[in-house]
Design a protein around this motif. Structure first.
Motif, PDB file in Angstrom:
ATOM      1  N   MET A   1      65.054  17.316  77.486  1.00 23.26           N
ATOM      2  CA  MET A   1      64.569  18.553  76.887  1.00 23.26           C
ATOM      3  C   MET A   1      63.109  18.439  76.475  1.00 23.26           C
ATOM      4  N   LEU A   2      62.701  17.278  75.977  1.00 23.05           N
ATOM      5  CA  LEU A   2      61.316  17.101  75.558  1.00 23.05           C
ATOM      6  C   LEU A   2      60.362  17.083  76.753  1.00 23.05           C
ATOM      7  N   ILE A   3      60.750  16.398  77.809  1.00 21.81           N
ATOM      8  CA  ILE A   3      59.856  16.241  78.959  1.00 21.81           C
ATOM      9  C   ILE A   3      59.778  17.520  79.778  1.00 21.81           C
ATOM     10  N   THR A   4      60.890  18.239  79.889  1.00 22.80           N
ATOM     11  CA  THR A   4      60.916  19.430  80.753  1.00 22.80           C
ATOM     12  C   THR A   4      60.700  20.723  79.989  1.00 22.80           C
ATOM     13  N   GLY A   5      60.396  20.656  78.711  1.00 22.20           N
ATOM     14  CA  GLY A   5      60.199  21.871  77.930  1.00 22.20           C
ATOM     15  C   GLY A   5      58.835  22.498  78.179  1.00 22.20           C
ATOM     16  N   ASP A   6      58.519  23.532  77.383  1.00 23.81           N
ATOM     17  CA  ASP A   6      57.255  24.245  77.535  1.00 23.81           C
ATOM     18  C   ASP A   6      56.083  23.536  76.859  1.00 23.81           C
ATOM     19  N   THR A   7      56.380  22.550  76.027  1.00 28.69           N
ATOM     20  CA  THR A   7      55.314  21.839  75.327  1.00 28.69           C
ATOM     21  C   THR A   7      54.570  20.923  76.291  1.00 28.69           C
ATOM     22  N   GLU A   8      53.282  20.697  76.035  1.00 29.90           N
ATOM     23  CA  GLU A   8      52.492  19.818  76.878  1.00 29.90           C
ATOM     24  C   GLU A   8      53.117  18.424  76.909  1.00 29.90           C
ATOM     25  N   ALA A   9      53.006  17.795  78.091  1.00 33.81           N
ATOM     26  CA  ALA A   9      53.641  16.494  78.286  1.00 33.81           C
ATOM     27  C   ALA A   9      53.085  15.443  77.328  1.00 33.81           C
ATOM     28  N   ASP A  10      51.771  15.500  77.035  1.00 34.67           N
ATOM     29  CA  ASP A  10      51.176  14.507  76.140  1.00 34.67           C
ATOM     30  C   ASP A  10      51.775  14.580  74.739  1.00 34.67           C
ATOM     31  N   THR A  11      52.126  15.783  74.308  1.00 35.83           N
ATOM     32  CA  THR A  11      52.691  15.950  72.976  1.00 35.83           C
ATOM     33  C   THR A  11      54.135  15.481  72.920  1.00 35.83           C
ATOM     34  N   ALA A  12      54.911  15.804  73.963  1.00 35.55           N
ATOM     35  CA  ALA A  12      56.336  15.468  73.955  1.00 35.55           C
ATOM     36  C   ALA A  12      56.608  14.049  74.412  1.00 35.55           C
TER      37      ALA A  12
END
Length: 458
Positions: free
Chosen positions: A413-424
């Protein structure tokens, strides 16, 4: 073009093999004993060098130019649009590549068109360089190895040396890959904890998991990164799965190895192993559509509320998925116990069941523990079944009838979410590193127990 070059190298390698072998046969004059190495070794030596030269240059001239082009074009984008973020530059480059290759881009503009033209020019140049060098290297290797064919040439020794070097390189790649994975986990974990001001206790013992709740403010709240609900959910589902898989798998292995007839074994064992080939998404669909409604309706009929997404559903279906792993491995281990141990037990008057319980199972215990560990690792790393049957909310509970989530689901969920990859990436890699440490410690403990038991038994 890469596929064409690969096919050319393969065809040239095969042709070089047959030509070198034929030359060696001709030089032997019908007397193979006059050759130091058999003709097939001369062919294999030529084939290996053509493949190494051609495929090696192809890989090198595919990876290196792509990296150089990417960095060059990103720097040009940065000069043309210095205020853009790095992820925006990557998006512009992706659109430019799509335009250059005739695909549909998300946006078009002057900058993208200019970068597309530059990319097309550089790509064309590198394509011709790749063709010339790959073909030249493969042809040079073919000519050189053909000229080396002679009755005194030690083709067998050199071929074996090349093969040993290839095997050593493959082993080195595997080791370096493992080291790279571990180091990436460690560095990302260090960065994540540095962002939390090293409040490691908040992560290990906190009960609230919402790591991205304060990302929009630029700061990550240490009170929202408690991973206890995730590890509790993982442990709960894994425990249910192992309670289903170990008894069923072990008893099935015992029955098939010593009690079933050959006809029954030949029918049941392949049917059990078919379960291992079913995709996990099918298990997840089965859990969500069939098992979950059945358990919910059954619970309502007896007055026990069961959530539509629960740890029980995910654990039961996951246990069914793991059964063939434990059953097949345990069956092989039990069958590997020497027949002399069974015969000695029968000679002392023990029944078949007593022999299995007091002789065979203790002898096969290390292998059975290894099978259980494999099943445990399989359960810990499962994702699809949990997503579809157990839920995605970080709920801290010991009730298997409620919805829970696992570490692997949250990583996805963290990697494939809408948040930037660097943040997640920080929370995701930290979860992965923690799970890696836990499984490593459990494997070390299990190996120590197995070794201790084996020494006392022998």
């Amino acid at each position: 073009m890469i596929a064409v070059l690969t096919a050319f190298v393969l065809v040239l390698a095969l042709a070089s093999y047959f030509l070198a072998r034929h030359r060696a046969q001709v030089m032997s004059g019908g007397q193979p004993a006059s050759l130091h190495s058999r003709p097939s070794y001369h062919g294999a030596y030529s084939l290996l060098w053509v493949l190494l030269a051609g495929i090696g240059f192809l890989i090198l001239l595919t990876v290196v130019p792509n990296y150089i082009m990417t960095q060059t074009l990103l720097s040009q984008i940065g000069e043309a649009a210095p205020d853009t973020a790095f992820i925006e530059r990557q998006l512009i480059l992706s659109d430019a590549k799509a335009l250059a290759e005739g695909r549909v881009a998300s946006q078009t503009g002057e900058l993208r068109q200019r970068i597309a033209a530059e990319y097309s020019s550089i790509s064309t140049t590198w394509t011709w360089v790749r063709i010339v060098l790959v073909v030249g290297a493969a042809m040079l290797a073919a000519v050189t190895t053909q000229r080396s064919v002679s009755p005194q040439y030690r083709a067998r020794n050199r071929t074996e040396k090349v093969v040993r070097a290839i095997l050593a390189a493959m082993a080195t790649i595997a080791i370096l890959t493992t080291i790279g994975i571990v180091l990436s986990l460690i560095f990302e974990t260090i960065g994540f904890f540095a962002e939390l001001d090293w409040r490691i206790d908040k992560f290990l013992f906190g009960t609230t998991w919402s790591p991205l709740s304060g990302v929009h403010t630029g700061n990550m709240d240490p009170d929202n990164v408690g991973a206890i609900p995730l590890f509790a959910g993982t442990l709960l589902i894994t425990l249910i799965a192992m309670l289903v898989a170990i008894p069923v798998g072990l008893f099935a292995a015992i029955y098939l190895s010593d009690f079933a007839t050959k006809k029954v074994r030949g029918t049941v064992k392949p049917m059990l192993e078919i379960l291992a080939g079913i995709p996990t998404v099918v298990y997840g669909f089965f859990a969500a559509i069939t098992v979950a409604p059945f358990l919910r309706n059954t619970g309502e009929s007896i007055g026990i509320p069961i959530a539509s997404e629960s740890a029980l559903v995910a654990g039961v279906v996951m246990g069914i998925m793991i059964i063939p792993f434990i059953s097949s491995l345990s069956d092989d281990v039990i069958n590997s116990v020497p027949q002399a141990l069974r015969d000695g037990s029968y000679g002392l008057g023990a029944t078949r069941a007593e022999t299995m319980r007091q002789v065979v199972l203790p002898a096969a215990l290390p292998g059975i523990v290894s099978a259980a560990l494999l099943g445990f690792s399989r359960a810990v790393g499962e994702t699809m079944i949990v997503v579809m049957a157990a839920g995605q909310g970080a709920n801290l509970t010991a009730n298997p009838l409620e919805a829970v989530t696992t570490v692997t689901v949250q990583i996805v969920m963290l990697i494939t979410g809408d948040t930037e990859a660097d943040t997640a990436a920080g929370p995701a890699f930290t979860l992965g590193f923690t799970l890696f440490c836990i499984t490593l410690l459990m494997n070390m403990l299990a190996q120590r127990l197995v070794r201790r038991y084996r020494e006392s038994y022998e």
